[in-house]
Design an enzyme around this catalytic site. Sequence first.
Site, short mmCIF file in Angstrom:
data_model
loop_
_atom_site.label_atom_id
_atom_site.label_comp_id
_atom_site.label_asym_id
_atom_site.label_seq_id
_atom_site.Cartn_x
_atom_site.Cartn_y
_atom_site.Cartn_z
N CYS A 162 -5.29 0.60 3.83
CA CYS A 162 -5.24 -0.62 4.10
C CYS A 162 -6.51 -1.26 4.19
O CYS A 162 -6.99 -2.51 3.89
CB CYS A 162 -4.77 -0.88 5.58
SG CYS A 162 -5.47 0.07 6.83
N GLN B 180 0.90 -1.08 0.02
CA GLN B 180 0.08 0.12 0.10
C GLN B 180 0.77 1.39 -0.01
O GLN B 180 0.41 2.35 -0.57
CB GLN B 180 -0.95 -0.06 1.06
CG GLN B 180 -0.19 0.42 2.61
CD GLN B 180 -1.11 -0.08 3.72
OE1 GLN B 180 -1.73 -0.86 3.96
NE2 GLN B 180 -1.45 1.26 4.42
N HIS C 73 -6.41 -1.00 11.75
CA HIS C 73 -5.63 -1.51 10.61
C HIS C 73 -6.66 -2.50 10.03
O HIS C 73 -7.17 -3.25 10.84
CB HIS C 73 -4.27 -2.07 10.79
CG HIS C 73 -3.56 -2.48 9.79
ND1 HIS C 73 -3.39 -1.79 8.57
CD2 HIS C 73 -3.02 -3.65 9.50
CE1 HIS C 73 -2.64 -2.48 7.55
NE2 HIS C 73 -2.55 -3.78 8.21
N ASN D 211 -1.49 -9.18 4.61
CA ASN D 211 -1.24 -8.06 4.90
C ASN D 211 -1.06 -7.27 3.71
O ASN D 211 -0.78 -7.74 2.69
CB ASN D 211 -0.13 -7.70 6.04
CG ASN D 211 -0.26 -6.32 6.77
OD1 ASN D 211 -1.38 -5.59 6.64
ND2 ASN D 211 0.54 -6.33 7.64
#
Length: 353
Positions: A159, A153, A296, A317
């Site tokens: 996110c 990102q 997050h 992630n």
Amino acid sequence: MILTLECLKSIIAIFIIVLSGATWGSTGAQSKTATTLNEASLATKHELWMARYERVYADNAEKERRFKIFKDNAEYVHKFNDEENNHTYKLSLNEFADLTDEEFSRAYTGCKRSIRSAGSFKTIDPIKYENLTDVPSSIDWREKGAVTPVKYQGQCRSCWAFSAVAAVEGITKIKSGKLISFSEQELVDCDKIDGDNHGCSYGHLDSAFAYIAHAGISSESNYPYTEKEGTCDTNKTRDYAAKITNYAIVDLNSETELLNVVSKQPVSAMVDRKGREFRLYSGGVFSGECGTSLDHSVTVIGYGRTEDGIKYWLVKNSWGEHWGESGYMRIRRGVDAPQGLCGIAMQPLYPIV
């Protein structure tokens, strides 16, 4: 002799490996007085780290400030990874080792809890997974071809977009047989329908899914990621690659229900990732201290159990392949708190096709 760029990179990589072995090796054979890292070796390690991650500072003052932060993180990692501590996970000096936790949070997180109540979610949920009594003991949606490669990102607090897109990529593959990498950039630029999402500032998962249900989502190749917020390109959004019909929330604060849904498809979840151990995580089953102030978004793409019997969630992630286990994390599952470790079970969402 003239060194090529690739040759120089190889030499640097060798130095990093050698230095890492000397600096971070087992402390079992070391003297108890040799626990403090040598300043000169740290300075060298910082230079090699800068080369590896192509870090360039504005001036010497900035470099000195960053070195102090790097040194503090390096000493923390060194002590944490001591074999006598017997942790279930390890840390490393990854790409984020010259940042404070506050700086990191301002640049790499950015998801907020939904403003909807739990009851309002249930009114939009036309499908309810049955309570399975025979869910598989483990599942990894990568092995079933339902997970695209790890993405990055950058310093855009998007996110929320990456988490939602990964969940939609997964269910699209499961339902259609086609794995397509979708566009996070479209969500960053265009998801402004209800004013809840703010591009590179922050966003909400439920608003992202609502946008995809309304407008569809383009492929990444059609609408590529730029790491910054731009003007919505409606010429690209017209040519959407997939669409969902709706989205739903997993029963709040229930790892059992989260397991139920993850056994069927990847799920978007929010976590509290505050603290340097989450940021510098490099492998193993994360079981560190974290709260429930969700900030997050990640995507839960599986679950399992280690050979030692430790249960975990498998999480994708959006911090690139240099973080964690090649961009993934295993986070402890089955903790005493109903919210799950780091709040992972507090408000998971999944798309419906």
